[in-house]
Design an enzyme around this catalytic site. Structure first.
Site, PDB file in Angstrom:
ATOM      1  N   SER A 242       3.281  -2.370  -7.584  1.00 22.50           N
ATOM      2  CA  SER A 242       2.076  -2.283  -6.746  1.00 22.50           C
ATOM      3  C   SER A 242       2.105  -1.108  -5.987  1.00 22.50           C
ATOM      4  CB  SER A 242       1.698  -3.413  -6.003  1.00 22.50           C
ATOM      5  OG  SER A 242       2.998  -3.379  -4.938  1.00 22.50           O
ATOM      6  N   LYS A 287       0.303  -6.968   2.976  1.00 24.79           N
ATOM      7  CA  LYS A 287       0.459  -5.583   3.202  1.00 24.79           C
ATOM      8  C   LYS A 287      -0.531  -4.894   3.929  1.00 24.79           C
ATOM      9  CE  LYS A 287       2.068  -5.554  -1.761  1.00 24.79           C
ATOM     10  NZ  LYS A 287       1.671  -5.269  -2.912  1.00 24.79           N
TER      11      LYS A 287
END
Length: 347
Positions: A242, A287
């Site tokens: 990611s 996140k």
């Protein structure tokens, strides 16, 4: 003490004991929480996250931070019920079934190895995407990954061999190699011209017949790229794919004059392919919390994560929707120029 009182006391003690034991029992869940952030144009443990040699680079400033998710639990280290309940009550933590991260058919070690490989692959892909955005030529090649045990290619072709030509015809991509082999009749030989180290050599490999009656040699290959200079990326124990977008932006920033961020603290996430397409990721809520705690004011968000991100964005963090690396670069240019209208995630 009466018999009734004694009975109630014993019952209460047993209930308490069972509650304590129950709270300590492991449960098949994993707790996801905000992990560390790393500035891709900065240093980790005194070493640059991105090091480039063999090509001119430029000084920069600000932050282009990748964000991560930490987890507790998993096979061999399961959460206890109290920890799981605490996570369920914390809006910054997601408690999910263990199978979400650790499918039943895999071990914790296999998952870790897969995450490491995905990180390595994302770094390579991010480099190609950045160079493509800069229109720096990158050579596409076909490389041997492995040969099947007992197959004709075993002992003849080796992992790492670059297949330059088949039967004297230059390789035009991964599919062209398989097609060239299948044009032979089973039992015929195929001439592979391979680059092995600094040398180029011809290797004759006999074919055999597969279940469909076609000629095969038993070799597994992958499409790869040859970068015209060296790009090293080092982020310690971070795994998974990611961080691809942020690696690409960091490389792009170092290879272009000026500061891409204009000195701002920018974070983001997203996978990336060689053409620069940004893909959705997991753990977007955690996140964003990690980015906000690290001081980011702008968060580059994959279009595929926009809906979930908009519902949970921390106050003061601006979401910018990106579908490609070019979108992210254009957004940085606009922010640096003081423009306020940018693609945003829907509320």
């Amino acid at each position: 003490m009466s018999r009734r009182a004694l009975t109630l006391m014993v019952a209460g003690f047993l209930t308490l004991l069972l509650a304590v034991i129950g709270a300590m029992l492991p449960v098949p869940y994993v707790a996801l929480s905000p992990g560390p952030t790393e500035n891709t144009i900065g240093d980790v443990d005194g070493k640059p996250v991105i090091s480039i040699s063999g090509h001119q680079t430029y000084p920069t400033e600000g932050k282009l931070s990748l964000v991560t998710v930490a987890y507790q639990g998993g096979p061999g280290n399961r959460l206890d019920l109290v920890t799981a309940l605490r996570g369920w009550l914390d809006p910054a933590v997601a408690v999910v079934p263990e199978e979400t991260l650790f499918p039943r058919s895999t071990t914790a070690k296999q998952v870790e190895e897969q995450n490491t490989q995905e990180m390595t692959d994302s770094q390579e892909t991010a480099t190609i995407a950045a160079l493509n955005a800069l229109k720096i030529p990158v050579e596409k090649v076909v490389v041997v990954v492995q040969t099947d045990k007992g197959a004709p290619a075993e002992g003849r072709l080796k992992a790492g061999d670059e297949i330059a030509a088949i039967d004297g015809v230059a390789t035009a991509g991964l599919d062209s190699v398989g097609a060239a082999v299948r044009r032979h009749k089973p039992g015929e030989q195929v001439k592979f011209t391979v680059k092995r180290g600094d040398a180029e050599t011809d290797v004759l490999v006999p074919t055999v017949e597969d279940k469909e009656g076609k000629a095969v040699v038993g070799v597994r290959m992958k499409a790869d790229y040859k970068v015209p200079f060296k790009v090293d990326i080092s982020v310690g124990q971070v795994g998974g794919p990611s961080a691809g977008l942020m690696f690409s932006l960091g490389i792009y920033d170092k290879l272009t004059p000026g500061a891409l961020t204009g000195g701002k603290n920018v974070a983001g996430t997203g996978t990336i392919d060689p053409e620069g397409k940004v893909g959705a990721i997991g753990g977007i809520e955690q996140k964003m919390v990690g980015a906000k705690k690290a001081g980011a004011t702008v968060f580059l968000t994959p279009a595929g994560n926009c809906a979930d991100a908009a519902r949970a964005v921390p106050p003061g963090l601006r979401l910018v929707k990106v579908e490609t690396l070019r979108d992210a670069i254009d957004a940085m240019d606009a922010l640096r120029a003081g423009k306020q209208e940018l693609p945003a995630c829907p509320a």
